[in-house]
Motif scaffolding. Structure first.
Motif, PDB file in Angstrom:
ATOM      1  N   GLN A  55      12.007  32.194  73.690  1.00  0.00           N
ATOM      2  CA  GLN A  55      11.838  33.568  74.168  1.00  0.00           C
ATOM      3  C   GLN A  55      12.870  33.934  75.237  1.00  0.00           C
ATOM      4  N   ASN A  59      16.299  36.004  74.524  1.00  0.00           N
ATOM      5  CA  ASN A  59      16.332  37.465  74.661  1.00  0.00           C
ATOM      6  C   ASN A  59      17.039  37.879  75.943  1.00  0.00           C
ATOM      7  N   LYS A  60      16.705  37.221  77.040  1.00  0.00           N
ATOM      8  CA  LYS A  60      17.317  37.529  78.335  1.00  0.00           C
ATOM      9  C   LYS A  60      18.796  37.189  78.331  1.00  0.00           C
ATOM     10  N   LYS A  72      20.775  39.798  76.085  1.00  0.00           N
ATOM     11  CA  LYS A  72      20.816  41.119  76.719  1.00  0.00           C
ATOM     12  C   LYS A  72      21.715  41.115  77.951  1.00  0.00           C
ATOM     13  N   SER A  84      19.297  37.855  64.499  1.00  0.00           N
ATOM     14  CA  SER A  84      18.525  36.800  65.148  1.00  0.00           C
ATOM     15  C   SER A  84      17.347  36.371  64.291  1.00  0.00           C
ATOM     16  N   ASN A 117      13.058  43.845  73.285  1.00  0.00           N
ATOM     17  CA  ASN A 117      13.043  42.411  73.042  1.00  0.00           C
ATOM     18  C   ASN A 117      13.671  42.195  71.673  1.00  0.00           C
ATOM     19  N   ILE A 118      14.797  41.485  71.613  1.00  0.00           N
ATOM     20  CA  ILE A 118      15.509  41.341  70.341  1.00  0.00           C
ATOM     21  C   ILE A 118      14.642  40.662  69.291  1.00  0.00           C
ATOM     22  N   HIS A 119      13.658  39.878  69.734  1.00  0.00           N
ATOM     23  CA  HIS A 119      12.811  39.178  68.778  1.00  0.00           C
ATOM     24  C   HIS A 119      11.777  40.100  68.130  1.00  0.00           C
ATOM     25  N   ASP A 120      11.639  41.320  68.649  1.00  0.00           N
ATOM     26  CA  ASP A 120      10.758  42.284  67.993  1.00  0.00           C
ATOM     27  C   ASP A 120      11.245  42.608  66.586  1.00  0.00           C
ATOM     28  N   ILE A 147       6.909  38.650  70.844  1.00  0.00           N
ATOM     29  CA  ILE A 147       7.754  39.315  69.861  1.00  0.00           C
ATOM     30  C   ILE A 147       7.033  40.423  69.124  1.00  0.00           C
TER      31      ILE A 147
END
Length: 597
Positions: A62, A65-66, A69, A133, A427-430, A448
């Motif tokens: 997780q 994501n940080k 970004k 991703s 959140n890129i994992h969304d 996510i």
């Protein structure tokens, strides 16, 4: 740009450590990395990461994501208006997961750059920023493979493999390959033979990879292979030199295996070296041997010699890149867990030397990043050079004639275009897909599923949701084609693998099957189907339409027709329901035939 030669900055970084302590390490790592970018101001910045998500990736993924970004939003990279980010994060797909990350940033001064589609075999213009991703198996602008278990049968199947991309800058074509080879699991085992068993495993996997590139169907172009090769010093030879005038004492564990060896000087009874399964300690001379006088260790760095007929490496003038202390206040000390080695390397094919500018005023630079700062257990290694122009063979390559998507000044995450202003809340994992939701940790799974509130997702022009009326028209069109089956040839199915898959001729399928199963679908559509029966899902998901072929009997004979709209394509695919009669055998497996309009 110096003399109109594009500046190239290639960086390899094993980033596993920074995801273990992102609150402290990430800030330091980014500061030193961006300082290097600012110094060299490359036209193309290529960052190859290994161990994305950290060693405990189930819990730490997780934090990627940080990391991403922070890279996309930092001031130092704002003039890099185009980017392609590949993140192989799907740890639920054990047979595919490599934890590799390829991040490419293109400066606004670079006018002509494109990336290769390994399935359609054509170059695609690079426009805008795009993040890919999660599970990236179906992404066509990369080639990816995880090394089979056969290469290290006696050890745990780890996340090792490669990701290759191909680029064209002003008709100069080249490959960039991110690779992660096997590590030494035990210091004691590695010193038993020369070369070690681990070195032999690495050689088998690397030779396999090089042969794959040499024998595949693609044009042979210059290659830059950079990653964590895990090349180690010849431990047996090194230990023999360090312990010439000593006596050894072995300690065995419960199963009778040696787990510790102490070497003591004969004269003063002083311990000079202690080797354990995960320990390598030269005591008070540790830093002096491996950091201050590292040049004399180069004679034990022999693994690269095995590939000199295929690959070239610029001279190494920096200390071993691994294993440095993970203490954020200490950027100079080595951990005493492994014998320090040059694990992180940038190798290039001999043909790649021909596209690098080198003269009295322009010389490539091969060095580490963050010499005095904590960068985790691996120091990133970089190669900076100027690229020659027009060294490729564009005439033999197919260039996409499609107009590029209007993505300038925008960001795409797995096909979803967002406003960069909203990046902080995203959140890129969304937008990522994972093979098995059950394999995700509860915290990660929850994170996510939370999209930023108020964020409006948009789609590229021509890639909007299909309306109910359009879906109905497509179903009618599909029916008319199916009735003419099998006269229409099947389309070839593509996978993310670069290896060609030859389709066997399909068995003849009688058209009355479709008459029986989709008969009167046109009438049912107008009389019994409502807009609520059509699920208008995003374009990267199938639009499902229920067709009741016997209106008077409820849903007993309901047929499910899946209409798939693929990004950048105009065709629609109708997949026939999978039944014993409808499946066909190919390569010993059953495949459900489909028709493409």
């Amino acid at each position: 740009m110096d003399g109109n030669y594009p500046r190239m900055l290639l960086v390899t970084a094993n980033v596993g450590s920074i995801f273990e302590d992102p609150d402290h390490m990430l800030k330091i790592w980014l500061r030193e990395f961006l300082k290097t970018v600012q110094h060299y101001q490359p036209g193309l910045l290529a960052l190859h990461c290994q161990e994305v998500g950290g060693k405990n990736y189930e819990d730490s993924m997780q934090h990627v994501n940080k990391f991403v970004k922070a890279m996309l939003s930092c001031e130092e990279l704002q003039k890099y208006d185009r980017a392609r980010v590949f993140l192989d994060e799907d740890f639920t797909a054990a047979d595919k997961f490599t934890a590799l990350g390829n991040l490419y940033f293109v400066h606004e001064s670079v006018e002509d750059i494109s990336i290769w589609d390994f399935v359609d075999c054509k170059f695609i213009p690079v426009v805008g920023r795009e993040v890919l991703s999660g599970n990236i198996e179906t992404v066509q602008i990369k080639e990816k493979a995880k090394f089979p278990q056969d290469f290290f049968p006696d050890f745990k199947w780890s996340r090792k493999g490669f990701i290759r991309t191909r680029w064209n800058i002003k008709n100069c074509i080249f490959d960039l390959v991110n690779i992660h080879l096997f590590h030494d699991a035990s210091n004691i085992i590695s010193m038993q033979t020369s070369p070690s068993q681990y070195s032999k495993n690495r050689k088998a996997a690397f030779i396999h990879t090089l042969k794959r590139f040499e024998e595949d169907q693609y044009d042979k172009v210059p290659q830059f292979i950079f990653g964590d090769f895990n090349f180690r010093l010849d431990s047996q030879a090194l230990v023999n030199e360090l312990t010439k005038k000593t006596t050894s004492n072995q300690t065995k564990g419960k199963k009778g295996q040696v787990n510790k060896i102490c070497y003591t000087e004969e004269v003063n009874n002083k311990v000079v070296l202690t080797v354990e399964t995960k320990g390598f300690d030269c005591h008070e001379k540790h830093s002096e041997i491996f950091l201050k006088k590292s040049k004399h260790l180069r004679k034990y760095d022999n693994e690269m010699i095995l590939y000199k007929d295929r690959l070239y490496e610029y001279e190494i003038n920096f200390p071993p890149s691994y294993p440095f202390s993970e203490d954020v206040s200490d950027g100079l000390s080595y951990m005493k867990t492994r014998c320090p080695s040059w694990c992180d390397r940038l190798l290039l094919s001999h043909s790649a030397k021909n596209i690098i500018v080198q003269n009295d005023t322009v010389v490539p630079k091969y060095d580490t990043i963050g010499k005095d700062s904590c960068m985790g257990d691996h120091k990133p290694v970089f190669l900076f050079f100027h690229l020659k122009k027009s060294q490729g063979n564009l005439e033999d390559s197919v260039v996409s004639s499609q107009s590029p998507l209007p993505l300038a000044k925008s960001l795409s995450i797995n096909g979803n275009i967002i406003d960069p202003i909203d990046l902080e809340d995203i959140n890129i994992h969304d937008f990522a897909q994972f093979e098995s939701e059950h394999g995700l940790s509860p915290d990660f799974k929850a994170s996510i599923r939370k999209r930023g509130s108020g964020i409006e997702l948009t789609r590229p022009k021509g890639d909007r949701k299909m309306s109910f009326v359009e879906a109905a028209k497509h179903v009618q069109k599909v029916r008319s084609v199916l009735l003419r089956w099998p006269n229409r040839p099947r389309s070839r199915h593509h996978s993310s693998s670069s290896e060609d898959m030859k389709d066997s001729d399909s068995d003849e399928i009688k058209s009355n099957y479709y008459n029986n199963n989709i008969a009167n679908s046109e009438d049912c559509l107008s009389a019994n189907t409502t807009e609520s029966d059509v699920s208008e899902s995003p374009s990267n998901s199938p639009i499902k339409l229920q067709i009741n072929t016997n209106p008077g009997i409820g849903n007993t004979n309901t047929k499910h027709v899946s209409i798939e709209t693929a990004e950048h394509d105009e065709h629609v695919s109708l997949v026939k329901p999978r039944t014993e009669n409808s499946t066909q055998k190919k390569d010993g497996k059953r495949h459900c035939p489909c028709v493409v309009l």
